[in-house]
Write a protein that holds these residues in place. Structure first.
Motif, PDB file in Angstrom:
ATOM      1  N   LYS A  49       0.843  -1.186   0.000  1.00  0.00           N
ATOM      2  CA  LYS A  49       0.000   0.000   0.000  1.00  0.00           C
ATOM      3  C   LYS A  49       0.881   1.241   0.000  1.00  0.00           C
ATOM      4  N   MET A  50       0.787   2.029  -1.059  1.00  0.00           N
ATOM      5  CA  MET A  50       1.565   3.262  -1.180  1.00  0.00           C
ATOM      6  C   MET A  50       0.660   4.346  -1.758  1.00  0.00           C
ATOM      7  N   PRO A  51      -0.191   4.955  -0.911  1.00  0.00           N
ATOM      8  CA  PRO A  51      -1.113   5.988  -1.418  1.00  0.00           C
ATOM      9  C   PRO A  51      -0.363   7.202  -1.927  1.00  0.00           C
ATOM     10  N   ARG A  52      -0.898   7.816  -2.976  1.00  0.00           N
ATOM     11  CA  ARG A  52      -0.311   9.018  -3.548  1.00  0.00           C
ATOM     12  C   ARG A  52      -0.959  10.265  -2.938  1.00  0.00           C
ATOM     13  N   SER A  53      -0.189  11.330  -2.870  1.00  0.00           N
ATOM     14  CA  SER A  53      -0.695  12.566  -2.279  1.00  0.00           C
ATOM     15  C   SER A  53       0.051  13.755  -2.865  1.00  0.00           C
ATOM     16  N   PHE A  54      -0.533  14.932  -2.672  1.00  0.00           N
ATOM     17  CA  PHE A  54       0.139  16.186  -3.018  1.00  0.00           C
ATOM     18  C   PHE A  54      -0.029  17.141  -1.843  1.00  0.00           C
ATOM     19  N   SER A  55       0.865  18.124  -1.744  1.00  0.00           N
ATOM     20  CA  SER A  55       0.843  19.080  -0.638  1.00  0.00           C
ATOM     21  C   SER A  55       0.348  20.431  -1.129  1.00  0.00           C
ATOM     22  N   VAL A  56      -0.446  21.079  -0.296  1.00  0.00           N
ATOM     23  CA  VAL A  56      -0.991  22.397  -0.614  1.00  0.00           C
ATOM     24  C   VAL A  56      -0.387  23.407   0.363  1.00  0.00           C
ATOM     25  N   LEU A  57       0.237  24.450  -0.171  1.00  0.00           N
ATOM     26  CA  LEU A  57       0.869  25.470   0.652  1.00  0.00           C
ATOM     27  C   LEU A  57       0.461  26.853   0.148  1.00  0.00           C
ATOM     28  N   GLY A  58       0.794  27.872   0.933  1.00  0.00           N
ATOM     29  CA  GLY A  58       0.518  29.243   0.545  1.00  0.00           C
ATOM     30  C   GLY A  58      -0.860  29.702   0.968  1.00  0.00           C
ATOM     31  N   ALA A  59      -1.420  30.618   0.192  1.00  0.00           N
ATOM     32  CA  ALA A  59      -2.687  31.257   0.539  1.00  0.00           C
ATOM     33  C   ALA A  59      -3.862  30.520  -0.091  1.00  0.00           C
TER      34      ALA A  59
END
Length: 374
Positions: free
Chosen positions: A253-263
């Protein structure tokens, strides 16, 4: 003469405005600052800035190179017998049976009917032989089941009357793979036809325990290693490669993700809700640009790509979401695992923030001064 508190407050406020907005708290740099820093590249990281204004600016979707070389020599066919295999041997005889029983017949009479005698399971030894009653050791490794049948028939000549032999492989260890990880039935799996694909093997192992979009299949074949997304294997026939004996397969199991930064509407790490994700969907999941602090003209995607030599190449894609075509382009932009979605801070909001800070600092003092002079 003593300066009133209100006058001193005004003078102090003016000095703060003159000092600029550099010390005002912010969620990150503005779009202009991001572009300026990338162009100057003080860190000498070799960052490439791509302003996405047309379809030509979108990253090229490259077809993944074959994980395993085309010069791989497949193992022997399914019907070949190998060390460790377990064979079922059945001998059919007519007349006087060497392996059957003739008990119960009157003296001088002979049973002319044909009977089959199934011998105990025979495991192929490390030296590639089996032990055959009335014959002894026979070298069978590397032979097909038909060849083993003919070998046993020749060995029984002069000992049995017109014997017929049927040989089948009960446990073909040489025609098996090891499947482990998050599957229903991990362990050794015998390939029934030796033509099974990766999805076939996962199905024969009972399927995956987790969600398809989160599962990765790792294959070790000799000195080579391959990695495949289960969702891509099921959607793309080119990824559904053929599996060969001796392959070792792990489903993790290796779920994918992205990070949200800033405003953005919210800053967090967001998991992929499906096997694929467009930038429009990613922006929606993150709440879009914060209406108070965010700048929709400064949407950036930070990504590490692989160069021809395997080195990491940082690339930053810039979208101006105040332009209508950017929404269509963002629909065609696929977000990848570990991408960073950054929403720039709106520079027009800096004076508003400053007024809010000054108000919070000095409003209580002005209130006290008004009460004292009342």
């Amino acid at each position: 003469m003593k300066t009133p508190l209100a006058t001193r407050t005004v003078l102090l406020t003016a000095s703060i405005f003159l000092a600029g907005c550099a010390a005002i708290p912010a969620s990150g740099p503005t779009g202009a600052q991001v572009r300026s820093q990338i162009r100057s590249d003080n860190g000498n990281m070799g960052i490439t800035l791509v302003a996405v204004r047309s379809a030509a600016d979108l990253p090229v979707i490259e077809k993944p190179a074959p994980t395993f070389g085309q010069d791989y020599v497949p193992p022997r066919p399914t019907e070949l017998v190998g060390v460790g295999d377990v064979l079922d041997i059945t001998v059919y005889e007519s007349g006087i049976a060497l392996f059957g029983r003739a008990a119960g017949l009157p003296t001088g009479e002979m049973d002319t009917s044909s009977k089959g005698e199934r011998l105990p399971a025979a495991r192929v030894s490390d030296s590639g032989t089996i032990n055959m009653p009335f014959v002894g050791e026979l070298a069978v490794a590397g032979l097909t089941t038909d060849q083993v049948e003919r070998l046993i028939v020749r060995s029984l000549r002069g000992k049995s009357q017109n014997p017929q032999v049927i040989v089948s492989i009960r446990e073909g260890l040489t025609n098996s793979v090891i499947v482990g990880g998050d599957v229903i039935r991990p362990g050794r799996l015998v390939l029934p036809t030796n033509r099974e694909t990766l999805s076939d093997v996962i199905a024969l192992a009972g399927g995956s325990r987790g969600e398809i979009k989160d599962m990765v299949i790792k294959i070790r074949r000799g000195d080579s290693n391959g990695e495949f997304r289960l969702s891509e294997v099921l959607d793309n026939r080119d990824q559904d490669i053929r599996i060969f004996p001796a392959d070792r397969i792990s489903v993790v199991k290796m779920p994918r993700s992205f990070s949200v930064l800033g405003a953005a509407g919210r800053t967090e790490q967001v998991g992929f809700p499906s096997s694929s994700l467009s930038l429009v969907e990613a922006i929606a999941l993150s709440g879009g640009a914060n209406p108070n602090t965010g700048d929709p003209r400064a949407i950036f995607v930070f990504r590490q790509t692989k160069g021809p030599d395997g080195q990491d190449i940082p690339v930053v894609y810039h979208f101006n979401m105040m332009q209508a075509q950017s929404y269509l382009l963002a629909q065609r932009f696929d977000v990848r695992d570990k991408d960073v979605l950054y929403v720039g801070n709106a520079s027009a909001n800096q004076p508003t923030k400053l007024v809010q800070i000054v108000s919070q600092l000095f409003l209580p003092l002005l209130t006290l001064d008004s009460i004292a002079n009342f």
